[in-house]
Design an enzyme around this catalytic site. Structure first.
Site, short mmCIF file in Angstrom:
data_model
loop_
_atom_site.label_atom_id
_atom_site.label_comp_id
_atom_site.label_asym_id
_atom_site.label_seq_id
_atom_site.Cartn_x
_atom_site.Cartn_y
_atom_site.Cartn_z
N GLU A 42 0.92 -1.08 0.03
CA GLU A 42 -0.46 0.24 -0.04
C GLU A 42 1.24 1.15 -0.11
OE1 GLU A 42 -3.28 0.68 3.23
OE2 GLU A 42 -3.68 2.34 2.72
N ARG A 268 5.29 -12.94 9.36
CA ARG A 268 6.00 -11.42 9.42
C ARG A 268 7.92 -12.03 10.06
NH1 ARG A 268 1.65 -7.66 8.47
NH2 ARG A 268 3.31 -6.23 8.70
N LYS A 278 4.29 0.70 10.06
CA LYS A 278 4.77 2.00 8.92
C LYS A 278 4.37 2.83 10.13
CE LYS A 278 3.30 -0.45 5.20
NZ LYS A 278 2.36 0.13 3.48
P1 ATP Z 1 -0.34 -1.62 6.75
O1 ATP Z 1 -1.35 -2.67 5.69
O2 ATP Z 1 -0.81 -1.92 7.56
O3 ATP Z 1 -0.44 -0.50 5.94
P2 ATP Z 1 1.76 -4.12 6.21
O4 ATP Z 1 3.07 -3.68 7.01
O5 ATP Z 1 1.11 -4.93 5.67
O6 ATP Z 1 0.64 -2.55 6.81
P3 ATP Z 1 1.71 -3.13 3.31
O7 ATP Z 1 2.07 -2.16 2.40
O8 ATP Z 1 0.36 -3.61 2.58
O9 ATP Z 1 2.51 -3.13 4.82
O10 ATP Z 1 2.58 -4.77 2.45
C1 ATP Z 1 2.74 -5.08 1.34
C2 ATP Z 1 3.44 -6.77 2.48
O11 ATP Z 1 4.95 -6.94 2.79
C3 ATP Z 1 2.08 -7.36 1.84
O12 ATP Z 1 2.05 -8.86 1.34
C4 ATP Z 1 2.41 -8.13 4.14
O13 ATP Z 1 2.12 -8.65 3.97
C5 ATP Z 1 3.75 -8.01 3.58
N1 ATP Z 1 4.69 -7.46 4.58
C6 ATP Z 1 4.57 -6.49 5.71
N2 ATP Z 1 5.16 -5.97 6.17
C7 ATP Z 1 5.76 -7.79 6.54
C8 ATP Z 1 6.67 -7.60 7.80
N3 ATP Z 1 7.41 -7.20 8.83
N4 ATP Z 1 7.18 -9.12 7.05
C9 ATP Z 1 6.91 -9.98 6.13
N5 ATP Z 1 5.85 -9.75 5.26
C10 ATP Z 1 5.88 -8.69 5.26
#
Ligand code: ATP
Ligand code: MG
Length: 568
Positions: A42, A268, A278
């Site tokens: 995102e 994660r 984030k």
């Molecule tokens: P949010 O959705 O709360 O803004 P997010 O960390 O999920 O935060 P995204 O931009 O949706 O951010 O993440 C993009 C991809 O990265 C998603 O598929 C998510 O699962 C993966 N991702 C995010 N944080 C991690 C992490 N700490 N370890 C592994 N994969 C991650």
């Protein structure tokens, strides 16, 4: 908890993991002819080290199995999304060494298709317009132990729902006054299936569609359809989406779409001594705790890049931490170790002095006292060599001199000797102090018979780095330490994560470096001998004019008890 602190040496092939096995089987059995994955961030912040794990998994699998991986922005929440973030994310993925086929994809490209599928679901009486407020909806939803109740608006006719949904789109209703919900089951044990909202009314300017839409699809509804429209074979996501998988499948089972990707979840990454939320990273930026998203102390890819971490080091880190469904809590030392290993082999070595102490050589003889040349890397003669010049005045590291040395001291002391790296053995004959009693200069003499030779009749154990004052160039050194003082800053129930900031996470020092480093292009890496791995700052280092070096990571060994004590 699985805290990995040591690891196997670098290997060139990826370790097997359960997702890899699924992919392999699906290709072997012919379920899929080719692999198609996607990385779906995102654009509401900069990518961090956790995202790197997901990038390396999705793009890495595609690479290994000759498949493709799309970069798709999940841009369904216009109030938090910005073009700056979307651009930084693309830059980061490329920097990590990956490429996506064709153009970047955007969930917003699918808004018209998503809208059409929503009308189709309404026509099948599988979705309805609800007038409940958010609070009421929460009340009706039930809890983990209690069933939910049907909304009083659930039995609207298909014609009414279609009419209301079209009017939602046309902007006839206020923000938040109505939603479109799926008709699944308010008694489902899985709360995600209790008539989830798939559209909301929100008048927000979208970075790509502007003000064309005043209704926006929800993530769960958008994600599965976007995956299917792109022909994704394996939709890899983190474990918190496991409970959403029945909804992912439900939507695809109830619309007319020929593709049904398989969602597979993995854990994660949680990296100790930092945070990977984030929202909290944004807070650090907004409150000015750090200089920006690319502050070298940030666990963002922009920050790590600026600090001097390498893409190869990050990819190796992702390989080592592995993919599984169990907790993936990794100590920062694993990441630091990957950086050291990569730069140990690839970075040329030169000398720098971070906290300079002046040395005057009392027996320097012009035309007699000689310089030597030295290679840039002991294992890589092809890196070439340079002259290590000498002149009557030198700079040494203030910490390499001690008037009253502790036991076992091998560096310089009054009356003692050390080897100047690539040069002579030098003895300290006198110490000059200022009015406050601070040592400001040393008077030293060289043993002229020791250039490239051991001294006769005695052993000199200590070797120190140094610079010729007449030849060295001034440099700024930015010495970074971990941003937090505790392993899990955001796990304390009583104290906010900001309470655990390391006050010594940044120290700036003005010192000297070999002239060659001034000419380096930004982002050039060096090992400054005995000091660590450094990187010419991306923005502030100006070749030929201003030398600015960030310490990416210290050396493993002796240095730990030399400069790091002062946060150096
Ligand atoms: P949010 O959705 O709360 O803004 P997010 O960390 O999920 O935060 P995204 O931009 O949706 O951010 O993440 C993009 C991809 O990265 C998603 O598929 C998510 O699962 C993966 N991702 C995010 N944080 C991690 C992490 N700490 N370890 C592994 N994969 C991650
Ligand atoms: Mg997310």
């Amino acid at each position: 908890m699985d805290i990995t602190t040591n690891f196997a040496p670098v290997s060139t092939h990826l370790p097997a993991h359960f997702i890899r096995t699924v992919v392999e089987d699906d290709l072997k059995t012919g379920k899929h002819a080719t692999l198609q994955t996607r990385f779906p961030p995102e654009p509401n912040g900069y990518l961090h080290i956790g995202h790197a794990k997901s990038i390396c998994l999705n793009f890495g699998l595609a690479q290994d199995f000759s498949g493709l991986c799309n970069l798709r922005f999940d841009d369904t929440n216009p109030s938090k999304e910005e073009t700056e973030y979307a651009e930084a994310i693309q830059e980061d993925v490329r920097w990590l060494g990956f490429a996506w086929p064709g153009a970047v994809r955007w969930a917003s490209d699918y808004f018209p298709a998503l809208y059409a599928y929503a009308e189709a679901l309404i026509s099948k009486d599988l979705a309805f317009v609800d007038d409940l407020s958010a609070d009421e909806m929460r009340e009706y939803r039930g809890t983990l132990t209690e069933k939910g109740r049907n909304s009083p608006y659930r039995e609207r006719t298909v014609a009414d729902n279609l009419d209301l949904f079209r009017r939602m789109r046309a902007g006839e209703f206020a923000d938040g006054s109505r939603t479109l919900r799926l008709k699944i089951d308010m008694a489902a044990p899985n709360i995600n299936l209790r008539d989830p909202v798939i559209y909301r009314i929100k008048r927000a300017h979208h970075i790509r569609t502007g003000d064309v839409w005043c209704i926006y699809p929800m993530y769960d509804y958008t994600h599965c359809i976007s995956d299917a429209l792109e022909g994704i074979t394996h939709s890899l996501c983190t474990l918190e989406f496991a409970d959403h998988r029945p909804l992912y499948d439900w939507v695809l089972d109830h619309i007319d779409i020929p593709c049904h990707p398989q969602q597979i979840e993995f854990s994660r990454l949680e990296l100790l001594y930092t945070i990977t939320s984030k929202r909290k990273l944004l807070q650090l930026v907004q409150q000015g705790v750090v200089a920006g998203w690319d502050d070298p102390r940030m666990p963002t890819l922009h920050g790590m890049r600026r600090r001097g971490y390498t893409p190869a080091g990050i990819r190796e880190f992702a390989r080592r931490i592995g993919i599984s469904r169990s907790e993936n809590v990794i100590d920062m030392s694993v990441l630091e170790g990957c950086m050291r290993e990569d730069m140990e082999a690839s970075a040329p070595r030169v000398m720098a002095v971070i906290r300079p102490l002046k040395v005057v050589l009392t027996n320097f003889e012009h035309g007699v006292t000689a310089a030597r040349s030295a290679g840039f890397h002991p294992q890589h003669p092809e890196f070439g060599e340079r002259c290590v010049p000498i002149s009557p005045d030198l700079w040494i590291e203030a910490d390499d001199f001690s008037e009253i040395p502790p036991p076992g001291w091998q560096r310089l002391t009054l009356g003692g000797e050390v080897r100047l790296r690539y040069s002579y053995v030098m003895r300290c004959d006198a110490v000059i102090k200022d009015a406050a009693g601070q040592v400001v200069e040393l008077r030293c003499s060289l043993d002229t018979a020791t250039l490239g030779q051991n001294p006769v009749g005695r052993k000199v154990k200590g070797v120190i780095h140094w610079l010729s004052a007449a030849h060295a160039v001034a440099a700024e050194f930015r010495l970074y330490d971990r941003l937090f003082t505790v392993p899990r800053p955001d796990m304390d129930k009583e104290r906010d994560f900001l309470a655990f900031l390391n006050p010594h996470s940044l120290a700036v020092a003005q010192g000297w470096v070999e002239a060659t480093a001034l000419q380096a292009v930004p982002e050039t890496h060096y090992q400054f001998e005995r000091l660590g791995y450094f990187c010419a700052d991306r923005l502030d280092h100006q070749p030929g004019q201003r030398a600015v070096f960030n310490r990416a990571v210290g050396l493993k060994d002796v240095w730990a008890n030399v400069l790091t004590k002062e946060g150096a």
